[in-house]
Design a protein around this motif. Structure first.
Motif, PDB file in Angstrom:
ATOM      1  N   ILE A 161      -8.269  -2.787  -0.996  1.00 52.61           N
ATOM      2  CA  ILE A 161      -7.195  -3.699  -0.579  1.00 52.61           C
ATOM      3  C   ILE A 161      -7.669  -5.148  -0.657  1.00 52.61           C
ATOM      4  N   LEU A 213       0.862  -1.170   0.000  1.00 50.73           N
ATOM      5  CA  LEU A 213       0.000   0.000   0.000  1.00 50.73           C
ATOM      6  C   LEU A 213       0.901   1.225   0.000  1.00 50.73           C
ATOM      7  N   VAL A 243      -2.392  -6.319   2.758  1.00 42.27           N
ATOM      8  CA  VAL A 243      -1.094  -5.830   2.293  1.00 42.27           C
ATOM      9  C   VAL A 243      -0.014  -6.219   3.295  1.00 42.27           C
ATOM     10  N   VAL A 293      -1.279  -1.161  -4.291  1.00 44.09           N
ATOM     11  CA  VAL A 293      -2.503  -0.389  -4.085  1.00 44.09           C
ATOM     12  C   VAL A 293      -2.032   1.016  -3.729  1.00 44.09           C
ATOM     13  N   THR A 353      -5.949  -8.009  -3.042  1.00 45.17           N
ATOM     14  CA  THR A 353      -5.192  -9.082  -2.383  1.00 45.17           C
ATOM     15  C   THR A 353      -5.989 -10.360  -2.180  1.00 45.17           C
ATOM     16  N   TYR A 388      -6.624   1.558   7.092  1.00 48.42           N
ATOM     17  CA  TYR A 388      -6.201   0.302   6.456  1.00 48.42           C
ATOM     18  C   TYR A 388      -5.694  -0.763   7.421  1.00 48.42           C
ATOM     19  N   HIS A 430      -6.684  -4.311   7.289  1.00 46.17           N
ATOM     20  CA  HIS A 430      -6.464  -4.975   5.998  1.00 46.17           C
ATOM     21  C   HIS A 430      -4.973  -5.245   5.780  1.00 46.17           C
TER      22      HIS A 430
END
Length: 183
Positions: A79, A23, A88, A47, A83, A103, A106
């Motif tokens: 994300i 990311l 990530v 991303v 994925t 995030y 994730h």
């Protein structure tokens, strides 16, 4: 510096590879664009985030697999899509403040967040409980902690020059200035 900033984080510290997704927040910056290219050169998916719809195509052209527009797109959904729900493994984040909260749920197991700036002018908030669930770490990061080591600097410079020569990395020139004095 555009490339070395992310090279040391991705290649030397995180050992980024083909199975990984990165990311890159604030991805339209010079360091962000360099990070996209370095991650792709190492075989990872990317991303990217931006605040501007106009910059989405720039980031895709630079090599991002997915682009999330801050405040519009659900970053977690982006994300997860990129994925297949695995998260990530590396986040490259210069924003600071509470940006990680968008995030942190994730992240892949054993992920690392490289905090390399505070664009928000706020110290980073580290969401420890969520990071504990994935055994993730926050790494306060500076390229200057690596560039002073001759062996790492040489590997980084060689990696970058080889890929510029092959066309795998494409430095962007924003403006060209004349060396002629003004009349």
């Amino acid at each position: 510096m555009q490339y070395l900033t992310s090279y040391f984080a991705f290649a030397e510290a995180a050992n980024l590879g083909r199975e990984d997704t990165v990311l890159v927040t604030a991805a339209a910056s010079s360091a962000g664009l360099g990070a996209i290219e370095i991650a792709r050169a190492l075989g990872a998916k990317v991303v990217a985030t931006t605040r501007s719809e106009k910059k989405r195509s720039l980031l895709l052209e630079a090599g991002a697999n997915e682009v999330a527009l801050v405040g519009v797109d659900d970053l977690g959904e982006v994300i997860d899509r990129a994925t297949d729900g695995k998260g990530v493994r590396v986040a490259f984040d210069p924003v600071g403040g509470e940006s990680r909260g968008t995030y942190v749920d994730h992240l892949a197991p054993n992920a690392v967040i490289f905090g390399y700036g505070t664009l928000s002018d706020l110290q980073p908030v580290i969401p420890m409980a969520a990071m504990c669930r994935t055994q993730s770490v926050f790494h306060p990061y500076s390229m200057f902690n690596h560039v002073g080591r001759a062996d790492e600097r040489r590997r980084g410079v060689d990696f970058i020059l080889e890929r510029i020569s092959s066309g795998a990395l494409r430095p962007r020139v924003d403006r060209v200035f004349s060396f002629r004095p003004s009349p």
